[in-house]
Design a protein around this motif. Structure first.
Motif, PDB file in Angstrom:
ATOM      1  N   LEU A  72       0.648  -0.871  -0.160  1.00 22.61           N
ATOM      2  CA  LEU A  72      -0.391   0.486   0.408  1.00 22.61           C
ATOM      3  C   LEU A  72       0.811   1.263  -0.408  1.00 22.61           C
ATOM      4  O   LEU A  72       0.409   2.273  -1.069  1.00 22.61           O
ATOM      5  N   VAL A  73       2.205   1.404   0.759  1.00 25.82           N
ATOM      6  CA  VAL A  73       2.381   2.691   1.097  1.00 25.82           C
ATOM      7  C   VAL A  73       3.015   2.530  -0.003  1.00 25.82           C
ATOM      8  O   VAL A  73       3.851   3.670  -0.612  1.00 25.82           O
ATOM      9  N   LEU A  74       4.002   1.597  -1.195  1.00 30.68           N
ATOM     10  CA  LEU A  74       4.517   1.966  -2.049  1.00 30.68           C
ATOM     11  C   LEU A  74       3.672   2.091  -3.192  1.00 30.68           C
ATOM     12  O   LEU A  74       4.255   2.692  -3.810  1.00 30.68           O
ATOM     13  N   PHE A  75       2.307   1.723  -3.217  1.00 30.42           N
ATOM     14  CA  PHE A  75       1.801   1.930  -3.946  1.00 30.42           C
ATOM     15  C   PHE A  75       1.641   3.928  -4.065  1.00 30.42           C
ATOM     16  O   PHE A  75       1.868   4.285  -4.886  1.00 30.42           O
ATOM     17  N   LEU A  76       1.300   4.421  -2.534  1.00 30.34           N
ATOM     18  CA  LEU A  76       1.074   5.226  -2.872  1.00 30.34           C
ATOM     19  C   LEU A  76       2.152   6.277  -2.877  1.00 30.34           C
ATOM     20  O   LEU A  76       2.270   7.240  -3.446  1.00 30.34           O
ATOM     21  N   ASP A  77       3.188   5.682  -3.020  1.00 27.08           N
ATOM     22  CA  ASP A  77       4.956   6.389  -3.008  1.00 27.08           C
ATOM     23  C   ASP A  77       5.194   6.314  -4.776  1.00 27.08           C
ATOM     24  O   ASP A  77       5.508   7.937  -4.940  1.00 27.08           O
ATOM     25  N   GLU A  78       4.808   5.613  -5.802  1.00 29.00           N
ATOM     26  CA  GLU A  78       4.769   5.704  -6.726  1.00 29.00           C
ATOM     27  C   GLU A  78       3.728   6.398  -7.544  1.00 29.00           C
ATOM     28  O   GLU A  78       4.123   7.510  -8.087  1.00 29.00           O
ATOM     29  N   GLU A  79       2.475   6.517  -6.857  1.00 28.53           N
ATOM     30  CA  GLU A  79       1.819   7.526  -7.075  1.00 28.53           C
ATOM     31  C   GLU A  79       1.866   8.699  -7.087  1.00 28.53           C
ATOM     32  O   GLU A  79       0.920   9.554  -7.506  1.00 28.53           O
ATOM     33  N   GLY A  80       2.750   8.620  -6.194  1.00 25.73           N
ATOM     34  CA  GLY A  80       3.255  10.636  -5.498  1.00 25.73           C
ATOM     35  C   GLY A  80       1.630  11.078  -4.955  1.00 25.73           C
ATOM     36  O   GLY A  80       1.473  11.854  -5.230  1.00 25.73           O
ATOM     37  N   MET A  81       1.359   9.703  -4.742  1.00 27.27           N
ATOM     38  CA  MET A  81      -0.234  10.499  -3.810  1.00 27.27           C
ATOM     39  C   MET A  81       0.393  10.515  -2.223  1.00 27.27           C
ATOM     40  O   MET A  81       0.808  10.483  -1.452  1.00 27.27           O
ATOM     41  N   GLU A  82      -0.326  12.350  -1.774  1.00 29.37           N
ATOM     42  CA  GLU A  82      -0.075  12.072  -0.091  1.00 29.37           C
ATOM     43  C   GLU A  82      -0.750  11.577   0.720  1.00 29.37           C
ATOM     44  O   GLU A  82      -1.689  10.610   0.406  1.00 29.37           O
ATOM     45  N   ALA A  83      -0.248  11.678   1.597  1.00 27.70           N
ATOM     46  CA  ALA A  83      -0.882  11.063   2.925  1.00 27.70           C
ATOM     47  C   ALA A  83      -2.591  11.586   3.297  1.00 27.70           C
ATOM     48  O   ALA A  83      -2.483  13.020   2.722  1.00 27.70           O
ATOM     49  N   ASP A  84      -3.275  10.593   2.874  1.00 21.73           N
ATOM     50  CA  ASP A  84      -4.779  11.077   3.061  1.00 21.73           C
ATOM     51  C   ASP A  84      -5.597  10.157   3.795  1.00 21.73           C
ATOM     52  O   ASP A  84      -5.996   8.868   4.001  1.00 21.73           O
ATOM     53  N   PRO A  85      -6.064  11.065   4.512  1.00 27.26           N
ATOM     54  CA  PRO A  85      -6.766  11.072   6.015  1.00 27.26           C
ATOM     55  C   PRO A  85      -8.538   9.933   5.476  1.00 27.26           C
ATOM     56  O   PRO A  85      -7.858   8.717   5.960  1.00 27.26           O
ATOM     57  N   ALA A  86      -8.106  10.032   4.514  1.00 23.14           N
ATOM     58  CA  ALA A  86      -9.778   8.193   3.769  1.00 23.14           C
ATOM     59  C   ALA A  86      -9.339   7.855   4.086  1.00 23.14           C
ATOM     60  O   ALA A  86      -9.610   6.093   4.954  1.00 23.14           O
ATOM     61  N   LEU A  87      -7.490   7.690   3.622  1.00 21.14           N
ATOM     62  CA  LEU A  87      -7.240   6.399   3.080  1.00 21.14           C
ATOM     63  C   LEU A  87      -6.382   5.751   4.488  1.00 21.14           C
ATOM     64  O   LEU A  87      -6.653   4.295   4.848  1.00 21.14           O
ATOM     65  N   GLU A  88      -5.772   6.549   5.230  1.00 22.20           N
ATOM     66  CA  GLU A  88      -5.455   6.219   6.426  1.00 22.20           C
ATOM     67  C   GLU A  88      -6.716   5.581   7.311  1.00 22.20           C
ATOM     68  O   GLU A  88      -6.288   4.563   8.185  1.00 22.20           O
ATOM     69  N   ARG A  89      -7.591   6.263   7.094  1.00 29.76           N
ATOM     70  CA  ARG A  89      -9.094   5.516   8.058  1.00 29.76           C
ATOM     71  C   ARG A  89      -9.207   4.951   7.318  1.00 29.76           C
ATOM     72  O   ARG A  89      -9.597   3.410   8.505  1.00 29.76           O
ATOM     73  N   ALA A  90      -9.346   4.274   6.793  1.00 28.29           N
ATOM     74  CA  ALA A  90      -9.770   3.011   5.695  1.00 28.29           C
ATOM     75  C   ALA A  90      -8.926   2.346   6.217  1.00 28.29           C
ATOM     76  O   ALA A  90      -9.173   0.692   6.316  1.00 28.29           O
ATOM     77  N   LEU A  91      -7.927   2.226   6.438  1.00 24.12           N
ATOM     78  CA  LEU A  91      -6.667   1.136   7.011  1.00 24.12           C
ATOM     79  C   LEU A  91      -7.137   0.426   7.731  1.00 24.12           C
ATOM     80  O   LEU A  91      -6.951  -0.705   8.858  1.00 24.12           O
TER      81      LEU A  91
END
Lengths: 367, 367
Positions: free
Chosen positions: A259-278
């Motif tokens: 998950l974290v490497l996916f975010l990193d590659e997609e250039g996605m910022e830390a996303d409160p909605a995703l943090e909460r979903a996890l």
């Protein structure tokens, strides 16, 4: 024994690496582990070999992974979140075998609903490799969001009896199309230089809650790799956390790393909605297990699936009971509903049941 | 050899369960594992035995756990998030030993700052059991939120040389108070029937980001148990996730289970802020590791701590280098700053470094 020398099979049997099985009157031999060059899940039936489906390596990085794994064009296919079967026609019947090499009574029974089996009558040397997925599958808790009921089948490879090689993607696509078989969606052709296009594709799949892609080279040596989305990692955590004592614990840490490497590659910022979903995936999954334990004094997962024939449902149950061990699989209901024999059964999680029982009663743990 | 028969010690040495050590000129013997009735971490020095500090079982449920573990009154003490030491005066010096039985050059050097060691001169048979915690400790990444710099020491038990028993909580509290030693806060006396009061206390500790409590019976057989907050579980995940390949993977699943059972007992609803905090703990911890790998081509944790004497800093480093194995601990700086010799060092995480290197370069994994 077809492409396998008899001595090798006899040695594997003697070493406990292969085992004779009989399910629904079909007698066959199954490789329980890798043995010399024979992969786990390889089956010998009616003297013919159904080669085991090989493992596909996972890349965690598109930019470098594509360049590292592929030096020419490859095709992206959607990875379907289901279970892997190999389907053959032998002894006058179409048979489906699981990844581990068990004849699957469920898939075998349902084949006429899942694909046109006339293909195997016209091409009796074929092995159809497919994923079966949906909310009414009897093996997995999760399923793709776009399948609303029952199960569907998605062909993603063709092999031949007695041979370990796959049909080339182009030829396979044509054969599958001409036979009208349902196929795993092909999502385009790429080279490693196109990684940003693939990254954009993955972002869309992620937003749709889809699992990811399998990449297949279009020329020898036919290399393959897979890559999954952040949302598939969260979905895996959610459906699996109640079974955390049965799964290898790396199961969870591997998914968080993906998950974290996916975010990193997609250039996605830390996303409160995703943090909460996890976080919610972990918390709500365990809360559900605790609520179930409190109501029923055990943690178990319930499955429901539809059969055409009662005998196949019974054979399925007997096999699951044998594989899960004493008392862990229990039929709740097997009843005719219109066209279907509907089976409901539950699979006990004895580790989580034991742990929750111990700690809720006030026991101590040393960890 | 004091309370341990020589034959038992010789057998333990022969079996590799005990080992001779020499650190800072102190020669002693350390039990590396439990051996018959001798616990891991037991030390023999100057012919006297410093008994290993026993493990304390954890309850995950107050309501039932208190009733199950305690049939009389017990005392609640704050559990401090630090490392455990046993402090003795032998051979004319005050010495601090870690849980594992190593003479700790850091704690030994800093003892005059941490407690009044005159206590051990007046009571030379005593073993002081304490937690050392703070942002400038050389072992742990996390620390209690209420310690802003350096380290502090909190006495929570007294033992005697050659004896495995603890001083009773009442008598210990009086001795510690009279000697002016810093103590772990005592948070009241309870019986199992008071579980709702303890639940309210834990809710407050949780809100303050504190770790939890240790419960100690006030009468024989002096039973003990510990219980921790949801926020300590989240804090553990946050500071540990970068090391996920070095820790046993149950490390994470155990903490999530503690967190969910805490919420359940406290009657706390699914809380978006907590869900997000747990997800963020996983995600941000790994993001930091990836960022570090990208900048420095390795994942390492940096520690900073203050010594009085340079020789102790050097002995500390040498011991850490020996324990961590080849090349994993590296001094970054050892310099006088006013009253202190300030040591900065880093501890490499070779597993995470290797994994990130492999996957960021585009390697495949089979998991």
């Amino acid at each position: 024994m077809g492409a396998l020398p008899r001595e090798l099979v006899d040695e594997a049997l003697a070493a406990g690496k292969a085992r004779r099985e009989e399910i629904l009157g079909v007698r066959y031999l199954r490789f329980r582990d890798d043995w010399h060059h024979v992969p786990r899940g390889t089956v010998v039936v009616e003297g013919r070999v159904v080669w085991g489906y090989p493992r596909i390596g996972r890349i965690l990085r598109l930019e470098t992974g594509l360049a590292e794994q592929f030096d020419g064009p490859f095709q992206a296919e959607e990875k379907i979140d289901g279970y892997n079967v190999r389907i053959v026609r032998l002894g006058g019947r179409a048979l489906a075998f699981t990844r581990g090499g068990f004849l699957c009574p469920f898939t075998t029974d349902r084949l006429p609903d899942l694909m046109d089996t006339a293909f195997l009558e016209a091409e009796p040397e074929r092995v159809v490799c497919a994923e079966v997925a949906g909310p009414e599958n009897p093996y997995l808790v999760g399923h793709p969001p776009f399948i609303g009921e029952d199960v569907r089948l998605f062909v993603f490879d063709l092999m031949r009896l007695d041979r370990a090689e796959f049909e080339a993607p182009d030829r396979r696509a044509r054969l599958v199309r001409e036979a009208g078989l349902p196929a795993a969606p092909v999502l385009g052709r790429y080279t490693a230089a196109d990684w940003e296009r693939l990254r954009a594709l993955l972002r869309r799949l992620d937003a749709e809650g889809r699992e990811g892609i399998v990449l297949k080279a279009l020329a020898p040596p036919w290399r393959r790799a897979k890559y999954v989305t952040a949302s598939s990692a969260v979905a895996d955590v959610r459906v699996s956390v109640a079974a955390l004592r049965q799964l290898p614990p790396e199961y969870f840490t591997n998914r968080i790393l993906r998950l974290v490497l996916f975010l990193d590659e997609e250039g996605m910022e830390a996303d409160p909605a995703l943090e909460r979903a996890l976080g919610a995936a972990f918390i709500e999954g365990l809360q559900a297990a605790i609520a179930q334990f409190r109501a029923e004094h055990r943690v178990a997962h319930r499955f429901r699936c539809r059969f055409r024939e009662r005998a196949y449902a019974e054979a399925f149950l007997a096999l699951q009971q044998r594989l899960a061990g004493h008392g862990r699989v229990r039929a709740l209901r097997l009843e005719r509903e219109g066209a279907w024999e509907v089976l409901e059964f539950e699979k006990l999680d004895p580790e989580m049941t034991g742990l929750l029982g111990h700690v809720l009663r006030g026991g101590v743990v040393y960890d």
